[in-house]
Design a protein around this motif. Structure first.
Motif, PDB file in Angstrom:
ATOM      1  N   LEU A 598       0.440  -1.321   0.171  1.00 28.00           N
ATOM      2  CA  LEU A 598      -0.059  -0.074   0.279  1.00 28.00           C
ATOM      3  C   LEU A 598       0.767   1.507   0.205  1.00 28.00           C
ATOM      4  O   LEU A 598       1.807   1.399   0.314  1.00 28.00           O
ATOM      5  N   SER A 600       0.718   4.757   1.689  1.00 29.64           N
ATOM      6  CA  SER A 600      -0.341   5.141   2.293  1.00 29.64           C
ATOM      7  C   SER A 600      -0.902   7.197   2.098  1.00 29.64           C
ATOM      8  O   SER A 600      -2.041   7.384   2.760  1.00 29.64           O
ATOM      9  N   PHE A 603      -3.830   7.664   0.645  1.00 31.23           N
ATOM     10  CA  PHE A 603      -5.020   6.901   1.381  1.00 31.23           C
ATOM     11  C   PHE A 603      -6.443   8.354   1.542  1.00 31.23           C
ATOM     12  O   PHE A 603      -5.779   9.350   1.934  1.00 31.23           O
ATOM     13  N   LYS A 604      -7.665   7.568   0.677  1.00 27.73           N
ATOM     14  CA  LYS A 604      -8.229   8.941   1.755  1.00 27.73           C
ATOM     15  C   LYS A 604      -8.871   8.724   3.158  1.00 27.73           C
ATOM     16  O   LYS A 604      -8.231   7.842   4.107  1.00 27.73           O
ATOM     17  N   GLU A 607     -10.136   5.040   4.854  1.00 30.44           N
ATOM     18  CA  GLU A 607      -9.114   4.081   3.791  1.00 30.44           C
ATOM     19  C   GLU A 607      -7.225   4.745   5.248  1.00 30.44           C
ATOM     20  O   GLU A 607      -6.916   3.604   5.914  1.00 30.44           O
ATOM     21  N   ASN A 608      -7.026   5.736   5.965  1.00 29.67           N
ATOM     22  CA  ASN A 608      -6.551   5.695   6.219  1.00 29.67           C
ATOM     23  C   ASN A 608      -6.560   5.011   7.901  1.00 29.67           C
ATOM     24  O   ASN A 608      -5.506   5.086   8.693  1.00 29.67           O
ATOM     25  N   TYR A 611      -6.446   1.627   7.766  1.00 28.70           N
ATOM     26  CA  TYR A 611      -4.761   1.167   7.548  1.00 28.70           C
ATOM     27  C   TYR A 611      -4.003   1.154   9.389  1.00 28.70           C
ATOM     28  O   TYR A 611      -3.145   0.584   9.894  1.00 28.70           O
ATOM     29  N   GLN A 694      -9.670  -1.165  -0.716  1.00 32.79           N
ATOM     30  CA  GLN A 694     -10.557  -0.084  -0.723  1.00 32.79           C
ATOM     31  C   GLN A 694     -11.593  -0.505  -0.928  1.00 32.79           C
ATOM     32  O   GLN A 694     -12.010  -0.147   0.074  1.00 32.79           O
TER      33      GLN A 694
END
Length: 823
Positions: A598, A600, A603-604, A607-608, A611, A694
């Motif tokens: 990934l 980072s 990221f949206k 997503e963050n 993560y 995602q």
């Protein structure tokens, strides 16, 4: 025309009479509405005889004294607070008659419903509803030959006086309970579904054992593998589906130690059908069904005595699959779990030994393509000759419907399960089913002798009677021995034999011999100080027989062995902790690989957040873990996108294993299967991981929004203990951790169906246990689910293993005495 007053009164009386008759008819008739059966409400709601009578007060006790025909002497049954019966008899006949009666008292509906399912008779109870699912299920059961298998077993049992007598007395006990019932006494499900129990038979005992065989050793992927062979070729099939994966930590590792002369055959080319298999509705064996067992030597325990542990992973249902009991008579004092409807103790211990069982996963199923002479299906081709078939006309009685007749063809291989009349796509789709459990065998004698075994020699002699389902049977004794034997009746196979559908016109494709029982894989007192199995590959590479299976477990076994190798001064509490261990070894090995793919920085927000949760996750599937939820969603999406060729193919295919998928990601990132079929781009493993991440975050976020709560693993997994007849009000949702890759192999509907830990001291045997449910099959009883919370929290109950009915009297709940009835 006008009626006079007398005529008007008469008409009103007639209308009133007919209305009353109609109401009585409606209230006393069962109706099928939109596929759901409505009970006869008059009877069902009757306060004196209806469902109200099934509500038991919390401290409900049975009758103190009962008279049964056929008893030689009085039998005492002492119940403890968990409603576990401790049955004390003066002879074997009385012991098994009492076991049948007592088991039926608590589990009759379950016993009979399961035999109806096994025999393909559910339509006679449930009808068929708006679709044909139930009828097709019944047809499938009959075409798989469950009754055929049970009858063959009974024929074998009949030749042995001891096992024959056990079944006769057990059956007599069940029937005496059935005969004692009036409508108000019937278990609740009979009233709800509006039918009555029928006479119990020895065949039903056999059917229950064959039903367990179906769960454990009927799984195969021959048809899916044949399709893969046609689509991808032999070289690719060997890469996708290797017989043995590189992570192997076998049950028995004994390189060069196999000191016997194996049976050998010349390798011959396999004769395979020349087309892909077109059978609708094929199911791949469920990889979440498995079990754990291990036995630790006294050299590794704090007490200096062996400890044996077992937790078979099966459907977690209500009523529970198992029924705990103690059986005591001269020559036997054993305790553990029984299979309701089957005599003896199946998993348990006595005053000298303990034993536990896991599924061996070995391939004991083959499919054969049949060539008929003509459309009459009266003859089929075998070795260039036309051989007569046998036709069995199956009458499937459909409730509220006409009898359905289905003709099943039997060949030398077994029943022709699939043809153009059932799930086959054309007149050439004729496949016969060869199953080891169709062969005569007498597993009752194996359990009879295990119940009475005193040492390792007795254990070995008992297992010589055990043919199917193939099991890894662990052992420990008070004398200090530990052992494991991978026991079953296995065909001697040539390389690749058993992996694909075979040409049924050549007898050379059949099983030519079986591995002698004394050449099965086994180990006694290994140097490492423990034996264990968790459905992994059975043996090291020097074992001289070819071994194949539907698939072998890759994670639980390594975690168990790691803990046991590193441990010393082991206690019972340590073993409880290990049985409930939620470390996800699959995630521990796969997640760092996933995260490294990934970026980072792109990221949206959500997503963050995901993560960060995954980066800090400890790989433990506890109920409060959000990391477990995100990983599960991510993993499932990776598998779906990677193996989309399997999902979208018009022919049935099976996915490669989880372990091999991770291996391909690491070692073959440009592997052609990572390319998503429905996109113009050519994806690699990295693109699969990113896209899956995602999608997984979106799925979890939607779940959180729908539920209005955090995505805790316990809630996301939603462990569901489901009623056997899928009756929602009698099912239970429970919060429980684990995962099929954890030692605590709990998924939504599968998991440890019985957790048992036995410490075997010379001064006495101590046992702890629990299971997801309760002893009673009655939803109106406090004992229907009273063990469930302890099970879900990893807690155990001490099993009161009595030497006589008066021992620990203050800890017993109530007692019943069965006395001989006047003849």
């Amino acid at each position: 025309m006008k009626f006079s007053k007398p005529e008007n009164a008469m008409l009103k009386a007639i209308i009133s009479f007919l209305s009353t008759i109609l109401i009585i008819y409606i209230l006393n008739t069962s109706w099928l509405v939109n596929g759901k059966r409505i009970p006869p409400l008059g009877k069902f709601l009757d306060p004196m005889h209806g469902f109200w009578q099934n509500a038991e007060p919390e401290n409900f006790t049975g009758q103190k004294e009962l008279n049964l025909k056929g008893l030689h002497d009085a039998v005492t049954i002492v119940y403890d607070s968990l409603l576990i019966p401790h049955i004390f008899a003066n002879n074997d006949d009385d012991l098994y008659l009492a076991q049948g009666y007592i088991t039926a008292t608590h589990r009759l509906w379950q016993m009979e419903f399961q035999t109806h399912a096994s025999a393909g008779r559910l339509a006679s109870i449930l009808g068929v509803g708006p679709d044909s699912a139930i009828l097709n299920y019944d047809r499938s059961q009959r075409r798989l030959g469950l009754v055929f298998a049970a009858q063959n077993a009974l024929d074998s049992i009949a030749s042995d006086p001891t096992s024959k007598r056990i079944l006769e007395k057990y059956t007599d006990g069940v029937n005496q309970y059935i005969q004692s019932l009036s409508y108000e006494d019937l278990p609740l499900e009979y009233k709800l579904m509006d039918y009555k129990p029928e006479e119990w038979t020895q065949l039903k005992c056999g059917l229950l054992l064959k039903s367990m065989n179906q769960t454990l050793n009927m799984g195969d992927k021959d048809m899916q593998m044949t399709n893969a062979l046609h689509l991808f070729g032999k070289e690719m099939v060997d890469i996708l589906y290797p017989d043995r994966e590189s992570n192997s930590d076998p049950i028995v590792d004994n390189p060069g130690g196999w000191k016997f002369d194996p049976i050998k055959f010349d390798s011959i080319p396999l004769a395979l059908p020349d087309e892909a298999i077109s059978i609708s509705g094929l199911e791949t064996p469920d990889p979440t069904i498995g079990s754990n067992n291990w036995a630790v030597s006294g050299s590794k325990t704090k007490s200096g005595s062996p400890i044996l542990c077992n937790d078979p992973h099966l459907n977690t249902t209500l009523p529970s699959i198992w029924f705990a009991a103690q059986l005591n008579a001269p020559g036997v004092n054993t305790m553990g779990v029984t299979l309701p409807g089957v005599p003896l103790v199946i998993i348990g211990f006595n005053d000298s030994i303990a034993w536990g069982i896991t599924n061996a996963q070995r391939d004991v199923v083959d499919w054969y393509k049949i060539t008929y002479q003509d459309k009459s299906r009266s003859k089929y081709l075998l070795d260039d000759k036309w051989k007569d078939t046998q036709k069995q006309v199956e009458e499937i009685h459909v409730r509220d419907g006409a009898i359905f007749y289905d003709t099943v063809i039997y060949t030398t291989w077994g029943p022709v399960t699939y043809d153009e009349t059932f799930r086959g796509q054309n007149e050439n789709s004729n496949y016969a089913f060869r199953w080891i459990s169709h062969d005569p065998s007498n597993e009752f004698m194996a359990f009879y002798q295990l119940n009475r075994a005193k040492n390792h020699s007795d254990y070995m002699k008992a297992l010589d009677h055990f043919a199917a389902p193939a099991q890894n049977i662990a052992f420990a004794s008070v004398s200090g021995d530990i052992a494991i034997r991978i026991q079953g009746k296995y065909p001697v196979r040539r390389k690749d034999e058993g992996k694909y559908v075979l040409d049924g016109s050549k007898s050379a494709n059949g099983w030519q011999a079986f591995i002698p029982f004394d050449q099965n894989v086994m180990s006694k007192n290994p140097e490492r100080g423990f034996v264990s199995s968790a459905n992994q590959y059975p043996v090291d590479e020097t074992y001289p027989y070819y071994v194949t299976a539907t698939s072998y477990e890759a994670y639980r076994n390594r975690r168990i062995n790691q803990v046991l190798r590193d441990a010393s001064n082991i206690t019972v509490k340590d073993m409880m902790k290990l049985q409930n261990d939620n470390l996800n070894l699959k995630a521990k090995e796969a997640l760092p690989v996933f995260l490294s793919a990934l970026d980072s920085t792109s990221f949206k927000l959500k997503e963050n957040e995901a993560y960060q949760i995954l980066k800090s996750w400890d790989y433990v599937n506890n109920v409060d873990s959000e990391g477990a939820t995100y990983f599960e969603a991510w993993w499932n999406t990776v598998m779906s996108l990677t193996w989309d060729e399997m999902n979208n193919s018009t022919t049935s295919l099976s996915r490669p294993t989880s372990f091999n998928t991770v291996k391909f990601i690491q070692e073959k990132p440009d592997f052609s299967f990572f390319d998503i079929q429905q996109t113009p781009e050519k994806e690699t493993a990295k693109e699969i991981i990113i896209k899956s991440f995602q999608l997984a975050v979106q799925d979890v976020q939607k779940w959180k929004e729908d539920k209005h709560e955090p995505a805790r693993w316990g809630d996301y997994k939603d462990t569901f203990i489901q009623h056997l007849a899928r009756l929602e009000p009698f099912s239970v949702h429970v919060e429980h951790g684990g995962n099929n890759s954890c030692v605590n192999a709990s998924t939504r509907t599968h998991g440890p169906s019985w957790r048992m830990i036995v410490s075997l001291h010379k001064s006495g045997v101590n046992a702890m246990a629990t299971y997801p449910g309760g002893q009673s099959g009655n939803p109106g009883s406090a004992h229907y689910t009273d063990l469930l919370q302890a099970w879900s929290h990893g807690e155990y109950y001490k099993l009161h293993f009595l030497k006589n009915p008066k021992q620990d009297a203050t800890k017993m709940f109530f007692s019943t005495q069965l006395k001989p009835a006047a003849q």
